[in-house]
Design an enzyme around this catalytic site. Sequence first.
Site, PDB file in Angstrom:
ATOM      1  N   SER A 244       0.822  -1.169   0.023  1.00 15.09           N
ATOM      2  CA  SER A 244       0.083   0.034   0.113  1.00 15.09           C
ATOM      3  C   SER A 244       0.924   1.334   0.053  1.00 15.09           C
ATOM      4  CB  SER A 244      -0.933  -0.069   1.132  1.00 15.09           C
ATOM      5  OG  SER A 244      -1.985  -0.960   1.033  1.00 15.09           O
ATOM      6  N   HIS A 304       0.262   4.019   4.534  1.00 14.06           N
ATOM      7  CA  HIS A 304      -0.614   4.584   3.431  1.00 14.06           C
ATOM      8  C   HIS A 304      -0.489   6.218   3.257  1.00 14.06           C
ATOM      9  CE1 HIS A 304      -3.866   1.140   3.900  1.00 14.06           C
ATOM     10  NE2 HIS A 304      -2.563   0.720   4.007  1.00 14.06           N
TER      11      HIS A 304
END
Length: 361
Positions: A244, A304
């Site tokens: 991610s 993220h």
Amino acid sequence: MPSKVSPPPNNEEFNRLDRQWRPVFEKYDTDEDGLIALDELKLYLQNVNTAIKSDFPPEVIEEIIERADWDKNRHLSYYEFLKMVHAAQMYSNRPYFHKLLKFATKTVVPHSQQATVLRNYIQYYNCMPPPLFMIFITLIEIAVFIYYCVDMKELSSVGPVPIDSILIYNPRRRYQAWRYLTYMLIHAGIIHILFNILVQLLLGLPLELVHKWWRVGLVYLLGVIAGSLGSSITDPNTFLAGASGGVYALIAAHLANVIINFKEMEFGWLRLVVLFVFAATDIGAAIYGRYAQGDHHQTSYAAHLTGALGGLLVGLVVLRNIRVYKWEKILGWVMLGLFCLLILLGILFNILCPNYFPEPD
């Protein structure tokens, strides 16, 4: 007086082009100085009944109109014209590749740069090596996932989760520095890996086709590292798994491109909405898994966010920019300096503040 561009390196090809196209160029070079004013050419091209549209290839016309809007020299030299024609002929020899490249440029390049990107890519970049980085890294991630599915005899929406893998980021084994990168190869379940590979292929392949594999590779890998360093500081007890950080670096690179060139991008609002939905869905799932389900082995949402920040800072410097302004160069170097500073601070914090982190195994 603008400087003239060097002719194509193949002398035989140049001579053939010269014989065919010099009379066409001289027809519009009324003062015979080897230059045609772009503004004047644009006026000719905007006239529906003008003969110039039958003299110049459509791709050349498209680039001339584009350059007339932003070219600082305001003139088209003969050699620049020949390079446009040469690229147009190469388009016709490779129609399928041209269509693919045109689709990619529409995805990641604003209107006012698309013709120039196409010509520059055909003329200088070609497709060697082909855009294989995202495909290669995706295949490795799939292979690692299959390996642990077989090894742990598990396959579900949230598993397998190979906590003991030498690849996963384990906060108690921070001294094994490779884990700050290799955690991207581990995924916690079929939904996790499918989401990541779908997004990175949809966003990464068009970027890679236009910007070349090493640029996109840098954005992706540095986003992964930024994600793990950021998570280690903001969420020191959390395991990390998944790509991610790299995926969000690609999202941030696209987002920066869309925002900067918003008025010139096709479907600008739709792009922003799609990118926002991608990001919000994944971060929302990470936050839900972390706090609502109490699963401390899921990927930290901090990875993220810091991966996206890394992709934004690096992308502004690394990704190709056809029309470069002075302020963009300055901004790029400032962003690169900021990224290096943040990475250095993250590394030093990990080294110099051991009591902040869990005891090593």
